[in-house]
Design an enzyme around this catalytic site. Structure first.
Site, PDB file in Angstrom:
ATOM      1  N   TYR A 173       0.862  -1.184   0.000  1.00  0.00           N
ATOM      2  CA  TYR A 173       0.000   0.000   0.000  1.00  0.00           C
ATOM      3  C   TYR A 173       0.900   1.236   0.000  1.00  0.00           C
ATOM      4  O   TYR A 173       1.582   1.513   0.989  1.00  0.00           O
ATOM      5  CB  TYR A 173      -0.906  -0.037   1.234  1.00  0.00           C
ATOM      6  CG  TYR A 173      -2.008   1.012   1.277  1.00  0.00           C
ATOM      7  CD1 TYR A 173      -2.137   1.998   0.309  1.00  0.00           C
ATOM      8  CD2 TYR A 173      -2.935   0.988   2.305  1.00  0.00           C
ATOM      9  CE1 TYR A 173      -3.153   2.939   0.372  1.00  0.00           C
ATOM     10  CE2 TYR A 173      -3.952   1.925   2.371  1.00  0.00           C
ATOM     11  CZ  TYR A 173      -4.060   2.901   1.418  1.00  0.00           C
ATOM     12  OH  TYR A 173      -5.062   3.825   1.489  1.00  0.00           O
ATOM     13  N   LYS A 208      -1.268  -1.246  -4.173  1.00  0.00           N
ATOM     14  CA  LYS A 208      -2.376  -0.289  -4.212  1.00  0.00           C
ATOM     15  C   LYS A 208      -1.718   1.066  -4.167  1.00  0.00           C
ATOM     16  O   LYS A 208      -1.101   1.434  -3.170  1.00  0.00           O
ATOM     17  CB  LYS A 208      -3.271  -0.505  -2.997  1.00  0.00           C
ATOM     18  CG  LYS A 208      -4.179   0.646  -2.648  1.00  0.00           C
ATOM     19  CD  LYS A 208      -5.206   0.181  -1.634  1.00  0.00           C
ATOM     20  CE  LYS A 208      -5.776   1.287  -0.778  1.00  0.00           C
ATOM     21  NZ  LYS A 208      -6.267   2.450  -1.514  1.00  0.00           N
TER      22      LYS A 208
HETATM   23  C1  HMN Z   1      -8.377   3.053   2.035  1.00  0.00           C
HETATM   24  O1  HMN Z   1      -7.239   2.714   2.353  1.00  0.00           O
HETATM   25  O2  HMN Z   1      -9.322   2.740   2.735  1.00  0.00           O
HETATM   26  C2  HMN Z   1      -8.679   3.883   0.794  1.00  0.00           C
HETATM   27  O3  HMN Z   1      -8.864   3.038  -0.287  1.00  0.00           O
HETATM   28  C3  HMN Z   1      -7.656   4.924   0.467  1.00  0.00           C
HETATM   29  C4  HMN Z   1      -7.972   5.577  -0.864  1.00  0.00           C
HETATM   30  O4  HMN Z   1      -6.882   5.556  -1.740  1.00  0.00           O
HETATM   31  C5  HMN Z   1      -8.447   6.970  -0.636  1.00  0.00           C
HETATM   32  N1  HMN Z   1      -7.371   7.839  -0.255  1.00  0.00           N
HETATM   33  C6  HMN Z   1      -7.339   8.449   0.928  1.00  0.00           C
HETATM   34  O5  HMN Z   1      -8.204   8.303   1.765  1.00  0.00           O
HETATM   35  C7  HMN Z   1      -6.186   9.356   1.194  1.00  0.00           C
HETATM   36  C8  HMN Z   1      -9.113   7.523  -1.862  1.00  0.00           C
HETATM   37  O6  HMN Z   1     -10.060   6.620  -2.318  1.00  0.00           O
HETATM   38  C9  HMN Z   1      -9.788   8.844  -1.508  1.00  0.00           C
HETATM   39  O7  HMN Z   1     -10.738   8.624  -0.485  1.00  0.00           O
HETATM   40  C10 HMN Z   1     -10.510   9.419  -2.703  1.00  0.00           C
HETATM   41  O8  HMN Z   1      -9.627   9.509  -3.768  1.00  0.00           O
HETATM   42  C11 HMN Z   1     -11.135  10.776  -2.385  1.00  0.00           C
HETATM   43  O9  HMN Z   1     -10.151  11.756  -2.199  1.00  0.00           O
END
Ligand code: HMN
Length: 295
Positions: free
Chosen positions: A135, A163
């Site tokens: 990750y 990821k």
């Molecule tokens: C997780 O680990 O639960 C998420 O999948 C992380 C994911 O990459 C999210 N990034 C962050 O929270 C920093 C994104 O999906 C993010 O929520 C989205 O791009 C909206 O900004």
């Protein structure tokens, strides 16, 4: 690796009205996502608010999701924790529960050298027979995965992918080029899901998918069918919705949970220090729901 291809929502923390992890509400969220037709779920990551949970709560969250979703979809357990010891305990727990793969952020808080990061991930990987997904999320961890460390990690056959939540889509292209067909690269930033897929991501794991799974499933289909113009326009609509969610007084996750509640899936609110929604957010959420439904 087919079971990892597709739309994989990052599973949210499901709380009861007292703010405790709730099995019943985990079941409800799982059922909702299952009926939408998602490929799998990523449990206990950023969107799962793992950083605010005790070890026992994290184990419970992993257990409840597995109990209600095993056999229905692909299950990925995020087990990254401040200490290697806790991460291994979570990894072993996830393996007993029958998860399909593990995943972990790099060490947080202290800035550690690559040697320590490699050791941390390797010890988690060695603790169970499960496959492992690295990750990379530099904006929250302060640590950036390099292609050379990625290459070194890939020497271990249990490492099946990454990821990638860094913003440059070029990072996705580099990781895909480095790993080739033997690895699966997941797009992290939902705001550029389409771009990430075109640059080489095989699938997506995202924190906003749960609020609008049908839109991400459609965007993914457009990319698969080579309908890039349609995909781009849909991404643009999705981004309006994400920006609206990020503009609430409450945290984005509180907004998403309110959207879900109004769609009939009550998984409670968020844990502090994340902020819950304010009274002014109510009308904004009405608008967000209209945006999702009309897209
Ligand atoms: C997780 O680990 O639960 C998420 O999948 C992380 C994911 O990459 C999210 N990034 C962050 O929270 C920093 C994104 O999906 C993010 O929520 C989205 O791009 C909206 O900004």
């Amino acid at each position: 690796l087919d079971k990892f291809h597709g739309i994989i929502p990052a599973f949210y923390a499901c709380y009861d009205d007292e703010g405790n992890i709730s099995e019943a509400r985990t079941k409800d969220l799982g059922q909702y996502l299952y009926e939408k037709g998602v490929q799998g779920v990523y449990v206990g990551g950023s969107s799962g608010e793992c950083i605010y949970h005790s070890l026992d709560e994290r184990k419970a969250a992993l257990s409840y999701a597995a109990k209600h979703l095993k056999g229905k979809m692909t299950l990925i357990a995020h087990v990254g924790a401040p200490s290697t010891r806790d991460s291994i305990a979570l990894a072993k727990h996830a393996a007993e529960l029958g998860y399909d793969a593990l995943s972990a952020i790099p060490p947080i808080y202290f800035k550690l050298p690559d040697s320590a990061v490699l050791k941390y991930w390797s010890e988690i990987i060695d603790a169970t027979p499960l496959d492992f997904i690295i990750y990379n999320i530099p904006q929250t961890t302060g640590y950036t995965l390099t292609t050379s460390l990625f290459e070194k990690l890939l020497e271990n056959k249990k490492v099946i992918g990454v990821k990638n939540s860094s913003m440059p889509t070029m990072d996705i292209e580099r990781f895909k080029k480095t790993g080739g067909d033997n690895v699966i690269v997941f797009n992290g930033p939902d705001e550029q899901f389409v771009a990430g897929r075109i640059m080489g991501a095989d699938a997506g794991i995202g924190g906003t998918y749960g609020a609008m799974p049908e839109l991400f499933l459609q965007a993914n289909r457009f990319v698969q069918e080579g309908k890039f113009q349609e995909a781009r326009l849909l991404q643009s609509e999705i981004n309006d919705i994400i920006i609206a969610l990020c503009s609430l007084n409450g945290s984005m996750y509180a907004g998403i949970k309110e959207v879900l509640r109004r769609r009939g899936v009550n998984i409670g609110s968020v844990r502090g220090p994340l902020e819950g929604i304010s009274s002014e957010d109510g009308g904004r959420i009405d608008n967000i729901i209209v945006m999702i439904d009309q897209t």
